[in-house]
Scaffold this active site. Structure first.
Site, PDB file in Angstrom:
ATOM      1  N   LYS A  68      -7.803 -14.908 -30.371  1.00  0.00           N
ATOM      2  CA  LYS A  68      -6.988 -13.948 -31.122  1.00  0.00           C
ATOM      3  C   LYS A  68      -7.073 -14.254 -32.624  1.00  0.00           C
ATOM      4  CE  LYS A  68      -3.145 -14.663 -28.750  1.00  0.00           C
ATOM      5  NZ  LYS A  68      -3.560 -15.461 -27.602  1.00  0.00           N
ATOM      6  N   CYS A  96      13.045 -14.557 -25.831  1.00  0.00           N
ATOM      7  CA  CYS A  96      11.999 -15.553 -25.562  1.00  0.00           C
ATOM      8  C   CYS A  96      12.406 -16.995 -25.802  1.00  0.00           C
ATOM      9  CB  CYS A  96      10.712 -15.213 -26.302  1.00  0.00           C
ATOM     10  SG  CYS A  96      10.796 -15.333 -28.079  1.00  0.00           S
ATOM     11  N   MET A  97      13.320 -17.277 -26.700  1.00  0.00           N
ATOM     12  CA  MET A  97      13.607 -18.705 -26.905  1.00  0.00           C
ATOM     13  C   MET A  97      15.086 -19.020 -27.114  1.00  0.00           C
ATOM     14  SD  MET A  97      14.217 -19.056 -30.246  1.00  0.00           S
ATOM     15  CE  MET A  97      14.884 -17.635 -30.901  1.00  0.00           C
ATOM     16  N   MET A 156       8.228 -19.880 -22.232  1.00  0.00           N
ATOM     17  CA  MET A 156       8.985 -18.831 -21.551  1.00  0.00           C
ATOM     18  C   MET A 156       9.417 -19.191 -20.126  1.00  0.00           C
ATOM     19  SD  MET A 156       9.057 -16.826 -23.958  1.00  0.00           S
ATOM     20  CE  MET A 156       8.202 -17.116 -25.489  1.00  0.00           C
ATOM     21  N   GLY A 216       6.929 -18.387 -28.994  1.00  0.00           N
ATOM     22  CA  GLY A 216       5.858 -17.426 -28.798  1.00  0.00           C
ATOM     23  C   GLY A 216       5.564 -16.558 -29.996  1.00  0.00           C
ATOM     24  N   GLN A 217       6.456 -16.565 -30.990  1.00  0.00           N
ATOM     25  CA  GLN A 217       6.275 -15.700 -32.156  1.00  0.00           C
ATOM     26  C   GLN A 217       6.116 -16.556 -33.408  1.00  0.00           C
ATOM     27  OE1 GLN A 217       8.528 -11.788 -32.005  1.00  0.00           O
ATOM     28  NE2 GLN A 217       9.929 -13.133 -30.934  1.00  0.00           N
TER      29      GLN A 217
END
Lengths: 809, 87
Positions: free
Chosen positions: A91, A175-176, A354, A391-392
Site C-alpha cells: 500500500k 477500532c481502538m 482489532m 489501524g489509522q
C-alpha cells in the site's frame, strides 16, 4: 527512444538501485546513523523530494514523496525513518496514486429534490452555520483517526469550547477505544508505555488475534528479518483463523471466539500455581483489582480493590483443563503459554489490534493481557511487555491525545471532571462554565440518535462527517446508517475526497484536500508525532478540512453566535501573524498565506499535553525529525529528548530519581498499576441451529479501511478486486459449495451475496466464515452486531452468528 | 514506464539463492544489484504498471525467495488508470 530518454531511464534506474542498496545497508539497525555526507535521496531529474508519513495505517512509516510539475510522481521509503528504515508495504509504495482518482470531489454539492447540485463554498458554509444556529445542541461531528492533529484539535475546540456541545466522536471508537480504557484502567493514563523497539529485542512475539503480516506488514518484516538472520526468536499466533501471519508462526493456537479472556486468566492461573509471580516487582509497583464487589454484580471500569489471596482464588478456576473446554485449545498448548510466562529468561512482546479491541469485553481482555505481563514480571525491559497497535495513521495523535472523543478534552482531560474542564477553559481563554460537563454521544449512540426520528428521542438532527466513511464502516448499517434515508428532516454533511457509501445519503458534500495536498501532523501507535508540509495543490475547489471547520466557526462568529468568542470577545480561533496582525485564515486565499495554521493550532494545543506528561515536541522539532515519541523533554543543553519507554527511570525523565519504575498517573494515586481479574463472559450472540456459523470480519493487505483510496489504485484493486466469504473446505463440501460459487450470507440483521473462497490466503476452521469489509458493493456491516463493550463502547465486529446458502444464479 | 526498487531476501542455502539470481537475470524486467548478507537489490522496469505487481507476485513465489520489500517506485510517465469504484 531518444538518447535523452535513454539517459533519463538510466538515471532513474541508477536512482532506484541506489535506494535499494542504501536500505540494505541500514536495515536492522535500531539506530539509523546518517553516514558522512548525508543520506542522499534518489536523484531523479526534475523531481523534488520531501518527507511525509504514509497516509494509511497506524504504523507511521515515513515516505519520501517525489514531486514534479505539481504532481506526485515517485515514492521512496524514507531511510532516515526509524519506524520503517526505508521499507514500505504494497500500500505504501502506491500511496502517491491516491490523489489522482478520476472521480475526486472538486466542488461543494447540495442535494436538492434528490439530485446533487454544485453550490459555492460561501453557500455551503452558510448552510452549515444556519443549521447550527437553529439547533446547536442537535448538531454533532463525526471524525476519525485520519484527521490530522490540527484538524482534530480545531474540530474539538469548535464543538466543546464554541458550541458547548460534546457530541463529537471519531471512527477510532470502532477500532481502538478498548485499548484506551484498558490502558486507563490499568495504568491511570492512556497509550503504550513501550514502542516498536520491542520488536528488535524480544525473544517471543505473542500475537493476540492480530494478523500482523497483513495489517502492519513493515513491522512484521522488522521482526521476520531477525528470524531470517538467524536470531532464535519465536512467533506465537493466537488466532481464530489461519492467516499469512500463521504461515510464518512457530506455533499457531486456534481458539474459539471470545475465549481469549479465559486464555489470559489461564496464563495467570499457571503463573500463580508455579509460584512464578514476580513478587518483588508486583509488591512494589502493583495492586490487585476485581471488577465488582461480589460476583454477579455488574462489572465497573475501575472495579474494586482485591487482595492477592482473593485474586488467586478468582483466577483458580481457569486451569488448563477448564480453559481447554472454553477455548478449544489443547491443554498442552495452554500449558506451553503458561510455561512461557513463567520463564523469566525470555522476553515476551504481546501485540494486539482489532481482535482484542473489537470485542464486547474489549476493556476486560486488554486489562488481562496487561495483567499477565505485570504479574509475571514480563514488563519493563525492552522487548518484554504488552503493546496495542492502531489501524489509522493518527488514532493515537488525533483521537487519544487531542481527545476528539465525546467525553474527552485535549491532553487526556475529561469534560466531566470539573478541575480538568476548568483547566481547559483557562488554556482556551474561555469564560468559566463554557464547557458542558455532560459527555456527548459515543459513536454508536450518536448514529442511533441521528437515525431515530426527533419525536422518538433522536436528538441529533445535523451530523457533519469528516475524513471517514461510516456508511460502510459502522456496524449494523441498516439500523445505524441506512435508516437515515427515511428521515427527511435529518441533515448529513460529508467532507470527503471521493464519493463513498456515506456520500450516497449526504445532503451536503464538501470536497476535501488530502494527505500532501495540505499541511499535517499525525501521531502513530508508538507515541510518535510526525509532521509534513503541503506539496501539491488539491484539485478544483477541494479545501482542507481544518479550513472548513474554521470557516464555519467564523461564519457563526459573524452571525453573533456567542460561543465563537473567547472571554475577551475575540474570535475563538484568533491568531496573529509574525507582525502581530490578526490573521484571517477563514478566508481560503489567506489560509496558507498569512500564517502556518497547523503550527498555530499545534502550539496552542501543546500546553495541554504537558498536564499529564504527554509532552509533544515543539513544531520546529517535528519539522526537523521523522517524528518524536512523547514525552519529549527539553534537556539542560537545550536539546529535546524523546522517550522510548515511559514509567522507567532509565528512559523517562518524569520518573522520580531512585524509583526505578513509577506509574505516575496511577488510578489510586499510589504510583502503582492494577493487576486485573476479569471473568470470562460469553459473547452476546453465538451460533445456533438457525445460524450455525461464526462470522468474523476484517481486512486484507492490499486494501486500507473501506478502500476509498486503495480501491482506486488499479494495482491494488486488481490484486483483490472484491470481497469474498472465506469458508472452511468441510463446511463448503457439506453445503455443496465450491470456490467461486456465489453464496448468500445471512445474519439476523441482514444478508449479502459474495463469492466463496476455499483455501485462500486465509483459512477458517470448520464452523467459521470470514469476510473483509473493504468492498462497498458488498456491505458486510449490514450483517454485523452493534453490541459493544460496556466501558469503551467499541462494537464487536469479530463474532456473530451467521448462515450461508448457495445463491440462486 | 514504472521503475521499482526491491530488496529481495534470499534463502541462506547458497545453491538455491544462486538459482533465484539466475532466474531473475533471465527474466525480462530485472536489473540485479549488489548482495548484502542475504539481501539482493533488484530494479524492476515495466511499461505497464500492472505488470510490476504481477512480477512481484511471481518473484515472491520463487523457491528460495524469503521476502520482497519494495523501497522505491517512480511512475512519472505511467499515470495510473484509476477506476471508479463507487456503486
Amino acid at each position: 527512444m531518444s538518447m535523452f530518454e535513454t539517459t533519463r531511464r538510466e538515471f532513474i534506474r541508477a536512482a532506484a538501485m541506489a535506494a535499494a542498496s542504501a536500505v540494505m545497508g541500514s536495515r536492522g539497525l535500531a539506530e539509523v546513523p546518517a553516514p558522512p555526507g548525508g543520506r542522499e535521496l534518489p536523484m531523479v531529474p526534475g523531481v523534488a523530494w520531501n518527507k511525509a508519513p504514509c497516509r494509511f495505517c497506524g504504523t507511521g512509516c515515513h515516505v519520501q514523496v517525489g514531486v514534479k510539475d505539481g504532481r506526485v510522481v515517485a515514492i521512496s521509503g524514507d531511510r532516515l525513518a526509524e519506524v520503517n528504515q526505508g521499507l514500505l508495504c504494497v500500500k505504501g509504495y502506491h500511496v502517491g496514486h491516491i490523489l489522482y482518482g478520476k472521480d475526486r470531489l472538486t466542488t461543494p454539492l447540495l442535494r436538492q429534490n434528490g439530485e446533487l447540485k454544485p453550490i459555492s463554498w460561501d453557500e455551503a458554509i452558510g448552510i452549515i452555520a444556519q443549521r447550527i444556529m437553529a439547533a446547536p445542541k442537535q448538531f454533532a461531528m463525526y471524525g476519525s483517526g485520519q484527521w490530522t492533529v490540527p484538524e482534530g484539535y480545531a474540530a474539538n475546540k469548535f464543538m466543546k469550547a464554541g458550541l458547548s456541545n460534546n457530541h463529537i466522536d471519531p471512527n477510532a471508537r470502532l477500532c481502538m477505544a478498548s485499548a484506551v480504557t484498558g490502558y486507563i484502567s490499568t495504568y491511570g493514563v492512556d497509550e503504550p508505555y513501550n514502542c516498536y523497539d520491542d520488536l528488535d529485542h524480544c525473544d517471543v512475539l505473542l500475537l493476540w488475534g492480530n494478523n500482523f503480516a497483513e495489517m502492519h506488514p513493515v513491522l512484521f518484516s522488522r521482526f521476520i528479518d531477525r528470524k531470517l538472520k538467524g536470531d532464535r526468536i519465536t512467533l506465537i499466533d493466537l488466532t481464530t483463523r489461519f492467516t499469512r501471519t500463521s504461515e510464518r508462526a512457530d506455533h499457531v493456537l486456534t481458539f474459539l471466539p471470545q475465549s481469549d479472556l479465559a486464555i489470559a486468566n489461564c496464563i495467570a492461573q499457571q503463573v500463580l500455581a508455579a509460584n512464578a509471580v514476580a513478587t518483588g516487582f508486583v509488591s512494589k509497583h502493583c495492586t490487585f483489582r476485581k471488577p465488582w464487589k461480589k460476583p454477579g454484580d455488574p462489572q465497573t471500569l475501575m472495579g474494586e480493590p482485591c487482595s492477592f489471596a482473593e485474586y488467586q482464588q478468582l483466577v483458580a478456576e481457569y486451569t488448563p483443563e477448564h480453559t481447554a473446554k472454553i477455548s478449544g485449545l489443547p491443554v498442552e498448548q495452554l500449558r506451553m503459554l503458561g510455561r512461557l510466562f513463567c520463564d523469566k529468561s525470555k522476553k515476551i512482546t504481546s501485540l494486539w489490534c482489532m481482535g482484542m479491541n473489537q470485542h464486547t469485553q474489549g476493556t476486560a481482555i486488554n486489562n488481562l493481557v496487561h495483567a499477565i505481563h505485570l504479574l509475571s514480571g514480563h514488563w519493563g525491559r525492552p522487548g518484554d511487555g504488552p503493546q496495542s497497535l492502531t489501524g489509522q495513521p493518527s488514532a493515537c495523535g488525533t483521537v487519544r491525545e487531542v481527545g476528539t472523543l465525546a467525553h474527552a478534552l485535549p491532553g487526556d482531560l475529561r469534560v466531566d471532571v470539573p478541575d480538568q474542564a476548568a483547566k481547559a477553559e483557562q488554556l482556551w481563554h474561555l469564560p468559566p462554565g463554557r464547557i458542558n460537563p455532560k459527555p456527548g454521544h459515543h459513536t454508536v449512540l450518536m448514529w442511533e440518535k441521528f437515525c431515530t426520528p426527533s419525536e422518538q428521542g433522536g436528538d441529533i438532527d445535523t451530523l457533519w462527517v469528516q475524513v471517514t466513511n461510516p456508511g460502510q464502516s459502522l456496524p449494523h448499517l441498516h439500523k445505524l446508517f441506512e435508516a437515515k434515508a427515511k428521515l427527511p428532516n435529518k441533515f448529513l454533511i460529508v467532507s470527503d475526497v471521493y464519493p463513498t457509501a456515506t456520500t450516497q445519503l449526504a445532503d451536503l458534500i464538501l470536497p476535501s484536500a488530502m494527505w500532501v495536498e495540505k499541511n499535517g501532523i499525525y501521531g502513530n501507535s508508538e507515541r510518535r508525532t510526525q509532521q509534513w508540509f503541503k506539496m501539491v495543490e488539491p484539485p478544483g475547489q477541494a479545501r482542507d478540512d481544518c479550513w472548513q471547520t474554521l470557516a464555519v466557526a467564523r461564519k457563526l462568529f459573524d452571525l453573533g453566535f456567542p460561543g465563537m468568542k473567547d472571554k475577551d470577545g475575540r474570535f475563538l480561533f484568533h491568531m496573529t501573524d509574525a507582525n502581530g496582525q490578526e490573521a484571517q485564515p477563514w478566508i481560503w486565499e489567506n489560509y496558507y498565506r498569512q500564517v502556518n495554521v497547523d503550527e498555530k493550532l499545534y502550539e496552542e494545543y501543546r500546553p495541554f499535553t504537558l498536564i499529564k506528561h504527554k509532552d509533544v515536541a515543539p513544531y520546529a522539532e517535528l519539522v526537523k525529525s521523522r517524528g518524536l515519541r512523547w514525552p519529549v523533554v527539553k534537556q539542560p543543553d537545550g536539546t529535546w529528548k524523546e522517550t522510548r519507554y515511559r514509567f522507567l527511570e532509565e528512559f523517562d525523565d518524569y520518573v522520580a530519581k531512585g524509583k526505578g519504575v513509577q506509574f505516575y498517573h496511577s488510578v489510586a494515586k499510589d504510583d502503582k498499576a492494577f493487576i486485573w481479574f476479569r471473568p470470562y463472559v460469553p459473547p452476546p450472540e453465538v451460533p445456533d441451529a438457525e445460524y450455525p456459523l461464526w462470522l468474523d470480519t476484517g481486512r486484507v493487505l492490499e486494501h486500507w479501511h473501506t478502500a476509498t483510496m486503495t480501491g482506486r489504485i488499479p494495482q491494488l484493486k486488481r490484486a483483490v478486486p472484491q470481497a469474498y466469504v472465506e469458508i472452511n473446505r468441510l463446511d463448503a463440501q457439506a453445503l455443496g459449495i465450491q470456490s467461486g460459487d456465489l453464496v448468500r450470507l445471512e445474519t439476523r440483521r441482514g444478508h449479502v451475496q459474495l463469492p466463496a473462497l476455499i483455501d485462500g490466503r486465509g483459512k477458517c476452521p470448520p464452523g467459521h466464515v470470514f469476510v473483509p469489509f473493504f468492498d462497498e458493493s458488498k456491505l458486510i456491516n449490514r450483517l454485523t452486531l452493534d453490541a459493544h463493550c460496556p466501558f469503551s463502547k467499541e462494537p464487536d465486529y469479530k463474532k456473530c452468528a451467521a448462515r450461508i446458502v448457495k445463491a440462486k444464479v | 514506464m514504472q521503475t521499482c526498487a526491491w530488496v529481495v531476501t534470499l534463502t541462506a542455502d547458497e545453491p538455491r539463492a544462486e538459482a533465484v539470481r539466475q532466474t531473475l537475470r533471465g527474466a525480462g524486467p530485472f536489473t540485479l544489484g549488489p548482495m548484502q548478507g542475504n539481501n539482493l537489490a533488484v530494479v524492476v522496469e515495466t511499461t505497464d504498471p500492472h505488470a510490476a505487481q504481477a512480477w512481484h507476485e511471481w518473484a515472491a513465489a520463487l523457491p528460495g525467495v524469503e521476502n520482497i520489500e519494495v523501497v522505491f517506485v517512480h511512475w512519472e510517465d505511467a499515470a495510473p488508470e484509476v477506476t471508479h469504484v463507487h456503486v
